[in-house]
Design a protein around this motif. Structure first.
Motif, PDB file in Angstrom:
ATOM      1  N   SER A  67       0.746  -1.019   0.013  1.00  0.00           N
ATOM      2  CA  SER A  67      -0.150  -0.067   0.173  1.00  0.00           C
ATOM      3  C   SER A  67       0.906   1.163   0.063  1.00  0.00           C
ATOM      4  CB  SER A  67      -0.858   0.127   1.102  1.00  0.00           C
ATOM      5  OG  SER A  67      -1.923  -0.955   1.290  1.00  0.00           O
ATOM      6  N   ALA A  68       0.777   2.344  -1.091  1.00  0.00           N
ATOM      7  CA  ALA A  68       1.399   3.314  -1.067  1.00  0.00           C
ATOM      8  C   ALA A  68       1.534   4.145   0.003  1.00  0.00           C
ATOM      9  CB  ALA A  68       1.035   4.240  -2.272  1.00  0.00           C
ATOM     10  N   CYS A  69       0.310   4.300   0.950  1.00  0.00           N
ATOM     11  CA  CYS A  69       0.472   4.942   2.106  1.00  0.00           C
ATOM     12  C   CYS A  69       1.291   4.542   3.170  1.00  0.00           C
ATOM     13  CB  CYS A  69      -1.022   5.021   2.588  1.00  0.00           C
ATOM     14  SG  CYS A  69      -1.775   3.812   2.988  1.00  0.00           S
TER      15      CYS A  69
ATOM     16  N   CYS B 232      -1.442   9.576   0.004  1.00  0.00           N
ATOM     17  CA  CYS B 232      -2.757   9.156  -0.889  1.00  0.00           C
ATOM     18  C   CYS B 232      -4.099   8.664   0.027  1.00  0.00           C
ATOM     19  CB  CYS B 232      -2.406   8.271  -1.756  1.00  0.00           C
ATOM     20  SG  CYS B 232      -1.568   6.756  -0.842  1.00  0.00           S
ATOM     21  N   ARG B 233      -4.101   8.856   1.295  1.00  0.00           N
ATOM     22  CA  ARG B 233      -5.116   8.555   1.898  1.00  0.00           C
ATOM     23  C   ARG B 233      -6.382   9.567   2.054  1.00  0.00           C
ATOM     24  NH1 ARG B 233      -5.135   6.209   7.508  1.00  0.00           N
ATOM     25  NH2 ARG B 233      -6.040   8.189   8.061  1.00  0.00           N
TER      26      ARG B 233
ATOM     27  N   VAL C 176       1.350   0.507  -4.615  1.00  0.00           N
ATOM     28  CA  VAL C 176      -0.024   0.623  -5.280  1.00  0.00           C
ATOM     29  C   VAL C 176      -0.779   1.286  -4.235  1.00  0.00           C
ATOM     30  CG1 VAL C 176      -0.157  -1.281  -6.802  1.00  0.00           C
ATOM     31  CG2 VAL C 176      -1.013  -1.566  -4.457  1.00  0.00           C
ATOM     32  N   CYS C 177      -1.986   2.178  -4.899  1.00  0.00           N
ATOM     33  CA  CYS C 177      -2.987   2.845  -4.089  1.00  0.00           C
ATOM     34  C   CYS C 177      -4.301   2.424  -4.946  1.00  0.00           C
ATOM     35  CB  CYS C 177      -2.663   4.297  -3.790  1.00  0.00           C
ATOM     36  SG  CYS C 177      -4.189   4.839  -2.879  1.00  0.00           S
ATOM     37  N   PRO C 178      -4.883   1.562  -4.531  1.00  0.00           N
ATOM     38  CA  PRO C 178      -6.111   1.042  -5.528  1.00  0.00           C
ATOM     39  C   PRO C 178      -7.298   2.270  -5.370  1.00  0.00           C
ATOM     40  CG  PRO C 178      -5.665  -0.587  -4.180  1.00  0.00           C
ATOM     41  CD  PRO C 178      -4.627   0.474  -3.417  1.00  0.00           C
ATOM     42  N   GLU C 179      -7.395   3.176  -4.555  1.00  0.00           N
ATOM     43  CA  GLU C 179      -8.532   4.122  -4.293  1.00  0.00           C
ATOM     44  C   GLU C 179      -8.110   5.227  -5.307  1.00  0.00           C
ATOM     45  OE1 GLU C 179      -9.417   5.148  -0.388  1.00  0.00           O
ATOM     46  OE2 GLU C 179      -9.490   3.195   0.090  1.00  0.00           O
TER      47      GLU C 179
ATOM     48  N   ARG D 191     -10.849  12.786  -0.186  1.00  0.00           N
ATOM     49  CA  ARG D 191     -11.684  12.390  -0.422  1.00  0.00           C
ATOM     50  C   ARG D 191     -12.613  11.972   0.794  1.00  0.00           C
ATOM     51  NH1 ARG D 191      -7.738   9.020  -1.758  1.00  0.00           N
ATOM     52  NH2 ARG D 191      -7.367   7.094  -0.692  1.00  0.00           N
TER      53      ARG D 191
ATOM     54  N   LYS E 117      -2.453  -1.857   3.817  1.00  0.00           N
ATOM     55  CA  LYS E 117      -2.987  -0.969   5.067  1.00  0.00           C
ATOM     56  C   LYS E 117      -4.188  -1.853   5.938  1.00  0.00           C
ATOM     57  CE  LYS E 117      -3.318   2.296   7.913  1.00  0.00           C
ATOM     58  NZ  LYS E 117      -3.916   1.371   8.841  1.00  0.00           N
TER      59      LYS E 117
ATOM     60  N   SER F 223      -8.528  -0.630   6.026  1.00  0.00           N
ATOM     61  CA  SER F 223      -8.795   0.134   4.933  1.00  0.00           C
ATOM     62  C   SER F 223     -10.176  -0.618   4.237  1.00  0.00           C
ATOM     63  CB  SER F 223      -7.700   0.407   3.913  1.00  0.00           C
ATOM     64  OG  SER F 223      -8.248   0.582   2.612  1.00  0.00           O
TER      65      SER F 223
ATOM     66  N   SER G 223     -10.273  -0.655   0.947  1.00  0.00           N
ATOM     67  CA  SER G 223      -9.716  -1.161  -0.283  1.00  0.00           C
ATOM     68  C   SER G 223      -8.687  -2.101   0.305  1.00  0.00           C
ATOM     69  CB  SER G 223      -9.057  -0.203  -0.891  1.00  0.00           C
ATOM     70  OG  SER G 223      -9.727   0.494  -1.680  1.00  0.00           O
ATOM     71  N   CYS G 224      -7.810  -1.826   1.031  1.00  0.00           N
ATOM     72  CA  CYS G 224      -6.593  -2.677   1.446  1.00  0.00           C
ATOM     73  C   CYS G 224      -6.765  -3.646   2.540  1.00  0.00           C
ATOM     74  CB  CYS G 224      -5.450  -1.710   1.617  1.00  0.00           C
ATOM     75  SG  CYS G 224      -4.748  -0.874   0.222  1.00  0.00           S
TER      76      CYS G 224
HETATM   77 FE1  SF4 Z   1      -3.488   3.406   1.301  1.00  0.00          FE
HETATM   78 FE2  SF4 Z   1      -6.162   3.663   1.200  1.00  0.00          FE
HETATM   79 FE3  SF4 Z   1      -4.498   3.940  -0.750  1.00  0.00          FE
HETATM   80 FE4  SF4 Z   1      -4.752   1.466   0.092  1.00  0.00          FE
HETATM   81  S1  SF4 Z   1      -6.253   2.661  -0.897  1.00  0.00           S
HETATM   82  S2  SF4 Z   1      -3.003   2.477  -0.594  1.00  0.00           S
HETATM   83  S3  SF4 Z   1      -4.957   2.187   2.514  1.00  0.00           S
HETATM   84  S4  SF4 Z   1      -4.686   5.462   0.824  1.00  0.00           S
END
Ligand code: SF4
Length: 144
Positions: free
Chosen positions: A6-8, A14-15, A39-42, A51, A96, A99, A101-102
């Motif tokens: 997770s990129a964060c 990117c959160r 990667v940051c899927p969101e 957001r 992460k 989350s 996503s993650c």
């Molecule tokens: Fe981090 Fe959320 Fe992006 Fe996953 S989707 S990398 S938890 S900011």
């Protein structure tokens, strides 16, 4: 060995709140010879930063706190994360925790009240479905 991350956790802001969740123990894997693939899927699924926070609902959709259904963006981001893992040859992902996503193992229950329930975020679920091992950042020590 390449690990999807997770990129964060690597310091990328990117959160949903525009911040990161930099995690020194995850970053320290580089010094041990691992190549970390962020990667940051969101964001990669098309959402902006910052957001509104979003949570998975009981029916599997993802809805943000303003009531907007963002399931399509979450699913698109999950596919991008999976494609990246495949292209890079990652068999492990460190994502992460909690989350929508993650998160892996537990996520918020969809009521925006801070209640956790068993479950995976959309991207974590997709990766696991494809046979990629998913760990949370608190489990980093288990891969050494
Ligand atoms: Fe981090 Fe959320 Fe992006 Fe996953 S989707 S990398 S938890 S900011």
């Amino acid at each position: 060995m390449k690990i999807l991350v997770s990129a964060c956790l690597l310091g990328v802001p990117c959160r949903y709140d525009g911040k990161s969740k930099k995690h020194p123990e995850v970053e320290a894997l580089r010094a041990q010879g691992y190549e970390l693939i962020p990667v940051c899927p969101e964001v990669q699924g098309g959402l902006s930063t910052p957001r509104p926070p979003a949570e998975r609902q009981g029916d599997g959709r993802v809805v943000n706190r303003e009531g907007t259904d963002v399931t399509a963006q979450y699913q698109a981001g999950a596919e991008i994360a999976l494609n990246t893992a495949r292209e890079q040859g990652c068999e492990l992902a460190i994502l992460k925790e909690r989350s929508p996503s993650c998160g892996s193992g537990e996520i918020y229950d969809g009521t925006f009240t801070g209640q956790l329930i068993p479950g995976d975020g959309v991207a974590a679920h997709r990766l696991r479905q494809a046979g990629i091992k998913v760990l949370g950042e608190s489990q980093v020590e288990t891969i050494q």
